[in-house]
Design a protein around this motif. Sequence first.
Motif, PDB file in Angstrom:
ATOM      1  N   LYS A  29       9.231  -9.390 -12.229  1.00 34.45           N
ATOM      2  CA  LYS A  29       8.894  -9.748 -10.847  1.00 34.45           C
ATOM      3  C   LYS A  29       9.305 -11.180 -10.594  1.00 34.45           C
ATOM      4  O   LYS A  29       8.911 -12.084 -11.303  1.00 34.45           O
ATOM      5  CB  LYS A  29       7.387  -9.610 -10.625  1.00 34.45           C
ATOM      6  CG  LYS A  29       6.986  -8.195 -10.297  1.00 34.45           C
ATOM      7  CD  LYS A  29       5.499  -8.123 -10.127  1.00 34.45           C
ATOM      8  CE  LYS A  29       4.832  -8.485 -11.419  1.00 34.45           C
ATOM      9  NZ  LYS A  29       3.400  -8.426 -11.367  1.00 34.45           N
ATOM     10  N   LYS A  83      -9.332   2.332  -8.717  1.00 36.78           N
ATOM     11  CA  LYS A  83      -9.657   3.745  -8.965  1.00 36.78           C
ATOM     12  C   LYS A  83     -11.165   3.939  -8.934  1.00 36.78           C
ATOM     13  O   LYS A  83     -11.678   4.877  -8.327  1.00 36.78           O
ATOM     14  CB  LYS A  83      -9.104   4.177 -10.324  1.00 36.78           C
ATOM     15  CG  LYS A  83      -7.788   4.917 -10.232  1.00 36.78           C
ATOM     16  CD  LYS A  83      -7.367   5.405 -11.614  1.00 36.78           C
ATOM     17  CE  LYS A  83      -5.891   5.123 -11.842  1.00 36.78           C
ATOM     18  NZ  LYS A  83      -5.539   5.115 -13.259  1.00 36.78           N
ATOM     19  N   PHE A 116      -3.405  -3.519  -6.505  1.00 36.94           N
ATOM     20  CA  PHE A 116      -3.557  -2.086  -6.210  1.00 36.94           C
ATOM     21  C   PHE A 116      -3.421  -1.218  -7.452  1.00 36.94           C
ATOM     22  O   PHE A 116      -3.827  -0.070  -7.466  1.00 36.94           O
ATOM     23  CB  PHE A 116      -2.547  -1.631  -5.153  1.00 36.94           C
ATOM     24  CG  PHE A 116      -2.884  -2.148  -3.774  1.00 36.94           C
ATOM     25  CD1 PHE A 116      -4.105  -2.753  -3.530  1.00 36.94           C
ATOM     26  CD2 PHE A 116      -1.989  -2.010  -2.725  1.00 36.94           C
ATOM     27  CE1 PHE A 116      -4.423  -3.237  -2.276  1.00 36.94           C
ATOM     28  CE2 PHE A 116      -2.309  -2.493  -1.458  1.00 36.94           C
ATOM     29  CZ  PHE A 116      -3.531  -3.109  -1.239  1.00 36.94           C
ATOM     30  N   ASN A 117      -2.788  -1.756  -8.493  1.00 37.14           N
ATOM     31  CA  ASN A 117      -2.647  -0.969  -9.715  1.00 37.14           C
ATOM     32  C   ASN A 117      -3.817  -1.137 -10.664  1.00 37.14           C
ATOM     33  O   ASN A 117      -3.837  -0.550 -11.741  1.00 37.14           O
ATOM     34  CB  ASN A 117      -1.356  -1.364 -10.439  1.00 37.14           C
ATOM     35  CG  ASN A 117      -0.146  -0.823  -9.714  1.00 37.14           C
ATOM     36  OD1 ASN A 117      -0.213   0.258  -9.131  1.00 37.14           O
ATOM     37  ND2 ASN A 117       0.939  -1.571  -9.714  1.00 37.14           N
ATOM     38  N   GLU A 118      -4.779  -1.993 -10.297  1.00 44.33           N
ATOM     39  CA  GLU A 118      -5.885  -2.251 -11.211  1.00 44.33           C
ATOM     40  C   GLU A 118      -6.817  -1.036 -11.294  1.00 44.33           C
ATOM     41  O   GLU A 118      -6.937  -0.249 -10.363  1.00 44.33           O
ATOM     42  CB  GLU A 118      -6.694  -3.466 -10.718  1.00 44.33           C
ATOM     43  CG  GLU A 118      -5.936  -4.775 -10.737  1.00 44.33           C
ATOM     44  CD  GLU A 118      -5.902  -5.398 -12.122  1.00 44.33           C
ATOM     45  OE1 GLU A 118      -6.620  -4.902 -13.007  1.00 44.33           O
ATOM     46  OE2 GLU A 118      -5.146  -6.377 -12.303  1.00 44.33           O
ATOM     47  N   GLU A 119      -7.500  -0.967 -12.437  1.00 47.46           N
ATOM     48  CA  GLU A 119      -8.409   0.160 -12.656  1.00 47.46           C
ATOM     49  C   GLU A 119      -9.565   0.156 -11.662  1.00 47.46           C
ATOM     50  O   GLU A 119     -10.057   1.195 -11.243  1.00 47.46           O
ATOM     51  CB  GLU A 119      -8.963   0.112 -14.086  1.00 47.46           C
ATOM     52  CG  GLU A 119      -7.910   0.323 -15.174  1.00 47.46           C
ATOM     53  CD  GLU A 119      -7.338   1.736 -15.152  1.00 47.46           C
ATOM     54  OE1 GLU A 119      -8.104   2.662 -14.875  1.00 47.46           O
ATOM     55  OE2 GLU A 119      -6.125   1.890 -15.397  1.00 47.46           O
ATOM     56  N   LYS A 174      11.623  -4.336 -14.573  1.00 51.65           N
ATOM     57  CA  LYS A 174      10.214  -4.528 -14.237  1.00 51.65           C
ATOM     58  C   LYS A 174       9.871  -5.973 -13.880  1.00 51.65           C
ATOM     59  O   LYS A 174       8.774  -6.255 -13.438  1.00 51.65           O
ATOM     60  CB  LYS A 174       9.331  -4.071 -15.414  1.00 51.65           C
ATOM     61  CG  LYS A 174       9.096  -2.569 -15.401  1.00 51.65           C
ATOM     62  CD  LYS A 174       8.299  -2.149 -16.601  1.00 51.65           C
ATOM     63  CE  LYS A 174       9.086  -2.383 -17.861  1.00 51.65           C
ATOM     64  NZ  LYS A 174       8.430  -1.951 -19.072  1.00 51.65           N
ATOM     65  N   LEU A 176       0.433  -5.624  -4.586  1.00 51.24           N
ATOM     66  CA  LEU A 176       0.946  -4.606  -5.509  1.00 51.24           C
ATOM     67  C   LEU A 176       0.236  -4.703  -6.850  1.00 51.24           C
ATOM     68  O   LEU A 176      -0.178  -3.698  -7.435  1.00 51.24           O
ATOM     69  CB  LEU A 176       2.444  -4.813  -5.731  1.00 51.24           C
ATOM     70  CG  LEU A 176       3.397  -4.007  -4.869  1.00 51.24           C
ATOM     71  CD1 LEU A 176       4.836  -4.296  -5.284  1.00 51.24           C
ATOM     72  CD2 LEU A 176       3.116  -2.509  -5.001  1.00 51.24           C
ATOM     73  N   GLU A 177       0.101  -5.938  -7.321  1.00 53.92           N
ATOM     74  CA  GLU A 177      -0.514  -6.150  -8.619  1.00 53.92           C
ATOM     75  C   GLU A 177      -1.959  -5.638  -8.622  1.00 53.92           C
ATOM     76  O   GLU A 177      -2.377  -4.921  -9.525  1.00 53.92           O
ATOM     77  CB  GLU A 177      -0.486  -7.639  -8.930  1.00 53.92           C
ATOM     78  CG  GLU A 177      -0.547  -7.947 -10.392  1.00 53.92           C
ATOM     79  CD  GLU A 177      -0.120  -9.385 -10.624  1.00 53.92           C
ATOM     80  OE1 GLU A 177      -0.939 -10.131 -11.146  1.00 53.92           O
ATOM     81  OE2 GLU A 177       1.020  -9.743 -10.250  1.00 53.92           O
ATOM     82  N   TYR A 179       0.832  -1.203   0.000  1.00 50.89           N
ATOM     83  CA  TYR A 179       0.000   0.000   0.000  1.00 50.89           C
ATOM     84  C   TYR A 179       0.865   1.250   0.000  1.00 50.89           C
ATOM     85  O   TYR A 179       0.568   2.224  -0.693  1.00 50.89           O
ATOM     86  CB  TYR A 179      -0.916  -0.014   1.223  1.00 50.89           C
ATOM     87  CG  TYR A 179      -1.887   1.133   1.286  1.00 50.89           C
ATOM     88  CD1 TYR A 179      -2.834   1.315   0.280  1.00 50.89           C
ATOM     89  CD2 TYR A 179      -1.858   2.034   2.343  1.00 50.89           C
ATOM     90  CE1 TYR A 179      -3.717   2.362   0.321  1.00 50.89           C
ATOM     91  CE2 TYR A 179      -2.744   3.092   2.392  1.00 50.89           C
ATOM     92  CZ  TYR A 179      -3.678   3.249   1.377  1.00 50.89           C
ATOM     93  OH  TYR A 179      -4.554   4.299   1.418  1.00 50.89           O
TER      94      TYR A 179
END
Lengths: 317, 287
Positions: free
Chosen positions: B286, A217, A211-214, B284, A208-209, A124
């Motif tokens: 992972k 938002k 949290f970046n998703e649309e 990049k 992490l993966e 986060y």
Amino acid sequence: MAKYMVKRLLTIIPIFFGITAIIFILLNLAPGSALDVLASGEGNMDPEQLQQLKISLGLDKPIIVRYFIWLGDILHGDFGRSYFNNQDVMLAVKLRIGPSLLLTGTGVIMAILISLPLGLMAAYKPYSIWDKISNFFALAGAVLPGFFLSLGLIYIFAIQLKLLPTMGMHTGTKTDLIDLIHHMILPASVICFGSMGGMIKQTRGACLEVFNEEYMKTARSKGISEAAVVIKHGFRNALIPVLTTVLMQIPHIIGGSTITEQIFAWPGMGSAMINAINNRDYPMVMCVATILCATVLATNILLDIVYSIADPRITYD
Amino acid sequence: MMFEKMKKSQAWRRFKKNKRARFAVIFLSIEIIACFILPLFLESLNPNKSDPVLITWSAPSVQHLLGTDKIGRDLLARLLYGGRVSLTVGLISPMISLAIGIPLGLIAGYYRGIPEAIIMRIADVFMSFPSMILILILVAVIGPSMTTLILVIGVMGWTGIAKLIYGNVLSIRQKEYIESSKCIGRNTAEILFKEILPNSMGPVWVTLSFRVGGAILQESGLSFLGVGVQAPQASWGNLINAAQDLPTLMLRPWAWVPAGVLIVLTTLSFNFLGEGVRDALDPKMKL
């Protein structure tokens, strides 16, 4: 789903037979046969007595036949008798499972309770103090061997500070909970430390993966509280890889932690296994290995079920 | 071709800038020289000769910088020879994992169907079986020695490699250039080894360094338990095993702490090295 499960169960049966057969055959190929072990305890035996012993143990039959005899016996719950002390093997193992469940279970639960929140926070807030702490533990878990850590902890907490005991589950004849907890602190911490690294890494990566998703938002723009966004929309979606890592620990919990149990003289499955191997007590080894094998296969099925519950997008047909 | 070269030099520059990777390279170079070359020139570093005067557990002195062990053997020499064992096991056993994992991963990913189902199921079971127990059984069967450890640790490591290769092959086999290779009539072996394999090895090279560290940890753990490298041969694990004896643990930290510190620093270096290679090749990625 039901159809898939049946199919899955059917594939698991040959795997179970395969693994147990391989272990059985391997053990019977091992140098220093059971016969040698038993004979050495009886002083000098003449060849005739040896032959009799062989027949009474069923060791005169070919290996495949012996495997099927063994298989028939275990289906009745009979794992045979120990070569070492002639105890019923299943009974001995039953006494060992509890302590292993307790110790490794505690260690793993501690690890889960620390790793999941830490991994989540690290993802986060990248580059924050949480991220640094979780990086440290992930790296330390990968490079610091458990036995060295154990000895270090014993040196500090048992020898220098004289705070904690280092051997077994109880002091003398005491059976109270406080005493048990005292005995568990050091070994459980070592196990916790050992499992934490992988869990933190896995949780952090999965979060992490996500949290970046649309849709994160979208959730925020709907005006939901930040905590709800992170937990409900974020963490829930990151759950699958995390669950895998956590559930994969089940065989480890039942099988015990070999090295840690050995160092702290904990009467669990791990130390039973080492003793059995050192004593060439093959019925015991077979029993532990079979229980583990069944656990592993059951865990794999459980993973499939949990996946489909945690993520409705996964369907099996 | 030009582009390839540029990418390589860029990666090299990124690698050189990485402080952790630099530490790893320097530390490992010193360690390799100290363990493999130094004892060739210094006769006093004999791991199996007992000192006739300083017989049991002497403290560090000028003749024996780390003291002597139970039967008067020089502990510094044993530490360095133990390093040989750890580095050898660490470097060779991942190669065995590669030799098994690569073909199986290729087969499972390229042919799909039944081979895929069989190989991947077996890999699943292997991965969830507590590896320590399997290793213990195998060691009991073959008999403990350094060669056994290399073999067993190597064989047990095939699953990770096979899964990585398998995953990569799955995505690569869909690419157009594979289709076009098929169209111009190249045979399967050519496609597998000349097209698919080189393109799916990237992440494998990166994990290799982490695996070396992992193998060193496993070796030391098994030797510590007494089922690994056997006396009189020294290894970091069996040096630390001496500390299971209470007086040694309490009064002679020089006998067991250095071996533990070296295990930590060596695995740390291989981890840093892996991170360095990963970040240099593809920041990049992972893993």
